[in-house]
Design a protein around this motif. Structure first.
Motif, PDB file in Angstrom:
ATOM      1  N   GLY A 116      31.889  36.340  50.465  1.00 36.22           N
ATOM      2  CA  GLY A 116      31.908  35.186  49.695  1.00 36.22           C
ATOM      3  C   GLY A 116      32.428  34.010  50.357  1.00 36.22           C
ATOM      4  O   GLY A 116      32.719  32.480  50.267  1.00 36.22           O
ATOM      5  N   ILE A 117      33.251  33.945  50.976  1.00 35.70           N
ATOM      6  CA  ILE A 117      34.755  33.420  51.354  1.00 35.70           C
ATOM      7  C   ILE A 117      34.382  32.521  52.634  1.00 35.70           C
ATOM      8  O   ILE A 117      34.796  30.919  52.799  1.00 35.70           O
ATOM      9  CB  ILE A 117      35.583  33.993  52.221  1.00 35.70           C
ATOM     10  N   GLY A 118      33.448  32.465  53.556  1.00 35.29           N
ATOM     11  CA  GLY A 118      32.669  31.145  54.271  1.00 35.29           C
ATOM     12  C   GLY A 118      32.099  31.979  56.193  1.00 35.29           C
ATOM     13  O   GLY A 118      32.142  31.303  56.606  1.00 35.29           O
ATOM     14  N   LYS A 119      32.111  33.286  56.111  1.00 37.90           N
ATOM     15  CA  LYS A 119      32.163  33.865  56.930  1.00 37.90           C
ATOM     16  C   LYS A 119      30.968  33.285  58.080  1.00 37.90           C
ATOM     17  O   LYS A 119      31.491  32.868  59.031  1.00 37.90           O
ATOM     18  CB  LYS A 119      32.518  35.473  57.325  1.00 37.90           C
ATOM     19  N   SER A 120      30.155  34.463  57.236  1.00 32.51           N
ATOM     20  CA  SER A 120      28.389  33.445  57.908  1.00 32.51           C
ATOM     21  C   SER A 120      28.537  31.748  58.456  1.00 32.51           C
ATOM     22  O   SER A 120      27.440  31.983  59.024  1.00 32.51           O
ATOM     23  CB  SER A 120      27.502  34.319  56.548  1.00 32.51           C
ATOM     24  N   THR A 121      29.180  31.755  56.892  1.00 26.74           N
ATOM     25  CA  THR A 121      28.799  30.072  57.538  1.00 26.74           C
ATOM     26  C   THR A 121      29.289  29.406  58.411  1.00 26.74           C
ATOM     27  O   THR A 121      28.143  29.032  59.069  1.00 26.74           O
ATOM     28  CB  THR A 121      29.101  29.513  56.730  1.00 26.74           C
ATOM     29  N   ARG A 132      19.833  28.722  55.109  1.00 25.78           N
ATOM     30  CA  ARG A 132      21.122  28.350  55.323  1.00 25.78           C
ATOM     31  C   ARG A 132      21.525  27.478  55.909  1.00 25.78           C
ATOM     32  O   ARG A 132      21.951  26.294  56.227  1.00 25.78           O
ATOM     33  CB  ARG A 132      22.337  29.292  55.615  1.00 25.78           C
ATOM     34  N   ARG A 139      20.386  24.204  55.356  1.00 24.44           N
ATOM     35  CA  ARG A 139      21.702  22.907  54.581  1.00 24.44           C
ATOM     36  C   ARG A 139      22.818  22.615  55.860  1.00 24.44           C
ATOM     37  O   ARG A 139      23.506  21.752  55.076  1.00 24.44           O
ATOM     38  CB  ARG A 139      22.732  24.009  53.922  1.00 24.44           C
ATOM     39  N   MET A 165      35.284  24.003  52.783  1.00 25.98           N
ATOM     40  CA  MET A 165      33.771  24.334  52.764  1.00 25.98           C
ATOM     41  C   MET A 165      33.419  22.975  51.521  1.00 25.98           C
ATOM     42  O   MET A 165      33.659  22.235  50.362  1.00 25.98           O
ATOM     43  CB  MET A 165      34.134  24.845  51.566  1.00 25.98           C
ATOM     44  N   THR A 166      32.649  22.586  52.750  1.00 30.50           N
ATOM     45  CA  THR A 166      31.471  21.916  51.381  1.00 30.50           C
ATOM     46  C   THR A 166      29.843  21.466  51.294  1.00 30.50           C
ATOM     47  O   THR A 166      29.633  22.244  51.792  1.00 30.50           O
ATOM     48  CB  THR A 166      31.383  19.528  52.641  1.00 30.50           C
ATOM     49  N   GLU A 167      29.654  21.047  50.733  1.00 29.40           N
ATOM     50  CA  GLU A 167      28.321  20.920  50.880  1.00 29.40           C
ATOM     51  C   GLU A 167      26.967  21.095  51.606  1.00 29.40           C
ATOM     52  O   GLU A 167      26.410  22.029  51.818  1.00 29.40           O
ATOM     53  CB  GLU A 167      27.752  19.301  50.362  1.00 29.40           C
ATOM     54  N   ALA A 168      27.627  21.200  53.076  1.00 26.22           N
ATOM     55  CA  ALA A 168      26.671  20.879  54.293  1.00 26.22           C
ATOM     56  C   ALA A 168      27.864  21.854  55.350  1.00 26.22           C
ATOM     57  O   ALA A 168      27.583  21.778  56.796  1.00 26.22           O
ATOM     58  CB  ALA A 168      26.506  19.831  54.737  1.00 26.22           C
ATOM     59  N   GLY A 169      28.062  22.805  54.405  1.00 25.33           N
ATOM     60  CA  GLY A 169      29.283  23.915  55.219  1.00 25.33           C
ATOM     61  C   GLY A 169      30.561  23.778  55.601  1.00 25.33           C
ATOM     62  O   GLY A 169      30.819  22.572  54.979  1.00 25.33           O
TER      63      GLY A 169
HETATM   64  P1  TYD Z   1      29.024  32.509  53.236  1.00 25.87           P
HETATM   65  O1  TYD Z   1      29.413  32.312  54.417  1.00 25.87           O
HETATM   66  O2  TYD Z   1      27.590  33.212  52.791  1.00 25.87           O
HETATM   67  O3  TYD Z   1      29.676  34.114  53.091  1.00 25.87           O
HETATM   68  P2  TYD Z   1      30.268  35.516  53.828  1.00 25.87           P
HETATM   69  O4  TYD Z   1      29.495  35.205  54.905  1.00 25.87           O
HETATM   70  O5  TYD Z   1      31.776  35.387  53.911  1.00 25.87           O
HETATM   71  O6  TYD Z   1      30.367  36.298  52.384  1.00 25.87           O
HETATM   72  O7  TYD Z   1      29.227  31.546  52.124  1.00 25.87           O
HETATM   73  C1  TYD Z   1      29.333  31.517  50.711  1.00 25.87           C
HETATM   74  C2  TYD Z   1      30.006  31.206  50.072  1.00 25.87           C
HETATM   75  O8  TYD Z   1      30.084  29.498  50.643  1.00 25.87           O
HETATM   76  C3  TYD Z   1      28.921  30.809  49.228  1.00 25.87           C
HETATM   77  O9  TYD Z   1      29.545  30.616  47.265  1.00 25.87           O
HETATM   78  C4  TYD Z   1      28.659  29.288  48.958  1.00 25.87           C
HETATM   79  C5  TYD Z   1      29.411  28.557  49.954  1.00 25.87           C
HETATM   80  N1  TYD Z   1      28.718  27.602  50.542  1.00 25.87           N
HETATM   81  C6  TYD Z   1      28.690  26.200  50.331  1.00 25.87           C
HETATM   82  O10 TYD Z   1      29.811  25.750  49.356  1.00 25.87           O
HETATM   83  N2  TYD Z   1      28.570  25.191  51.020  1.00 25.87           N
HETATM   84  C7  TYD Z   1      27.088  25.296  52.150  1.00 25.87           C
HETATM   85  O11 TYD Z   1      26.464  24.829  52.890  1.00 25.87           O
HETATM   86  C8  TYD Z   1      27.316  26.774  52.099  1.00 25.87           C
HETATM   87  C9  TYD Z   1      26.561  27.284  53.673  1.00 25.87           C
HETATM   88  C10 TYD Z   1      27.513  27.630  51.997  1.00 25.87           C
END
Ligand code: TYD
Ligand code: MG
Length: 479
Positions: A99-104, A135, A138, A268-272
């Motif tokens: 949930g830290i944002g790796k996939s993002t 995603r 978004r 981390m914003t609304e748009a990534g």
């Molecule tokens: P994610 O990339 O799924 O984390 P990981 O792959 O490390 O597990 O990110 C998940 C978190 O990021 C989720 O709690 C929602 C937040 N987020 C935003 O705040 N803004 C965004 O634009 C996106 C895509 C995610």
């Protein structure tokens, strides 16, 4: 004797045990052992076999070699941590809490690379195609010509990648979800993770694409941590941050193609994830002037200066041994600093509970922060604010001496850039060489001993606990 068919592998460090036990012999972690089947190895050549091997040629160290052409993502903060972009044929592990944002981050990076015309593939083992598409929408990258697949069978993934002719970048999100059917262990276990990473890495080298493996770090040890993979990859990046804060820090702990002390800062914003070009401004954004217990540290992260606020709070201890609570710094270092303040500067802080916080969630590893921490502690102890326009940096030695730190000028320039007008720093030792060029308008207060820092605080202090704060009282009397 029959060969054992099962073994117990620590999911945290990979140490193999013949029998189950509660604690791992290798790393000392508890409850991290999981039962795994012993792999049926392909019988290799017999001992002492010297026939059948191909002659390896030894060459001179000197020779023609061009630096690898890198694949830049255009995300400056990521490229810098990578050492200038992805290296073809290399394997990069990106670790971090779920949930830290790796996939993002990786989807954003992959989209950029795809847009630059390189064939980019994103294999998601965690999320369905639909989720990744949402995603992308978004993040505003759904138009990128990226190849997306949802798959977890390593055999299928390898077969598909073999078919690819000119793949430049392949993302595997995450390595813990892929599995090889010839292994008896569950996906995510050490043997699976290692075998799958080795196979994917081999293909990356053979076909010359950059491979990114995503790995979760879990404290529970139910999934194999990225630590077991560190030696198999070319670079390990950790994505850290606190979910309570909006910004994230990408840090390299290993990099065969670049420096390991660089950080990338994102928000981390609304748009990534948005790049943070000026982290100092972000870390100091919520600083309130004129409060005691706060000092600004002019730090360095890799090649980049970063200003952060150090906050200290003292409260009379309720009895027993006083608490030492530290966020973002080293507890041992705090204990040392308190001891130096007590025995070299006659400050009595020992009876108080001490809370120390690096504001904003950054973790500081530099000893140069000593002076700023000392200033915050003194300010809290005397209830006098530090001068609000001053930055501090310098290492404190055990005799209370202030020691030189690297990159003084860089730190001073950053301080001046952010509007600070004074700096407290180690006294220069005459070593010949170049004079320090400080930015115009920055007052430098060079000190040689921690006592020099104590004096201005002690003078006119309003001691919080009279009787306990002997040194402060003495200072007040002298006034
Ligand atoms: P994610 O990339 O799924 O984390 P990981 O792959 O490390 O597990 O990110 C998940 C978190 O990021 C989720 O709690 C929602 C937040 N987020 C935003 O705040 N803004 C965004 O634009 C996106 C895509 C995610
Ligand atoms: Mg993810």
């Amino acid at each position: 004797m029959a060969k054992p068919t099962h073994r117990f592998v620590c999911q945290s460090c990979g140490t193999v045990h013949p029998k189950w036990q509660g604690k791992c012999e290798g790393c000392g972690e508890w409850n991290t052992l999981a039962e795994e089947a012993v792999e049926n190895r392909v019988p290799g050549p017999a001992k002492g076999a010297s026939v059948g091997g191909r002659k390896v040629e030894f060459v001179a160290l000197k020779g023609r070699s061009s630096p690898p052409a890198r694949t830049r993502t255009g995300i400056e903060e990521l490229d810098r941590v990578l050492g200038g972009g992805f290296v073809p044929g290399s394997v990069v592990l990106v670790g971090g809490d779920p949930g830290i944002g790796k996939s993002t981050l990786l989807l954003q990076a992959a989209a950029r690379v795809a847009e630059s015309g390189k064939r980019t593939l994103y294999v998601s083992g965690e999320e369905a195609i639909e989720q990744v598409r949402l995603r992308a929408l978004r993040l505003g990258v759904s138009g990128a010509p990226l190849g997306l697949a949802a798959a977890t069978s390593l055999r299928d993934i390898l077969a598909s990648l073999e078919e690819e002719r000119d793949a430049g970048l392949v993302i595997m999100d995450s390595i813990q979800t892929v599995w090889l059917d010839s292994l008896d262990s569950a996906p995510g276990t050490v043997s699976q993770v290692r075998a799958c990473a080795a196979e994917l890495g081999r293909l990356a080298k053979a076909k010359g694409f950059a491979l990114v493996l995503v790995g979760h770090v879990t404290k529970e040890g139910t999934l194999a941590g990225p630590r077991v993979l560190e030696h198999m990859v070319d670079a390990t990046l950790y994505f850290e941050g606190d979910r309570g804060h909006q910004f994230r820090i990408l840090r390299a702990t290993k990099n065969r193609f670049g420096a390991t002390d660089e950080i990338g800062v994102f928000e981390m914003t609304e748009a990534g994830l948005a790049e943070v070009r000026n982290p100092s401004a972000l870390f100091l954004a919520e600083r309130r002037g004129n409060v005691s217990g706060s000092a600004v540290f002019a730090g360095l992260e890799g090649t980049r200066p970063v200003l952060v606020e150090v906050q200290a709070l003292l409260s009379p201890s309720a009895g027993g041994s006083p608490r030492r609570q530290v966020v973002g710094w080293d507890t041992g270092r705090l204990a040392m600093l308190l001891a130096v303040l007590e025995s070299r500067c006659r400050m009595t802080l020992g009876m108080n509970d001490v809370y120390l916080n690096i504001a904003g969630g950054l973790r500081i590893n530099e000893p140069a922060a000593d002076l700023a921490v000392a200033a915050a502690l003194l300010s809290a102890a005397t209830d006098r604010p530090c001068p609000p326009d001053t930055v501090f940096f310098g290492e404190v030695g055990l005799s209370g001496e202030i020691r030189q730190v690297a990159q003084t000028e860089l730190r001073l320039r950053e301080a001046a850039k952010l509007g600070f007008s004074a700096a407290t720093l180690p006294r220069r030792v005459a070593r010949g060489g170049r004079a320090l060029s400080a930015p115009d308008g920055l007052r430098l207060s060079e000190i040689g001993h921690l006592a020099d820092l104590v004096a201005p605080f002690a003078a006119g202090a309003r001691p919080r606990a009279p009787g306990k704060a002997k040194a402060q009282a003495e200072g007040a009397e002298a006034e």
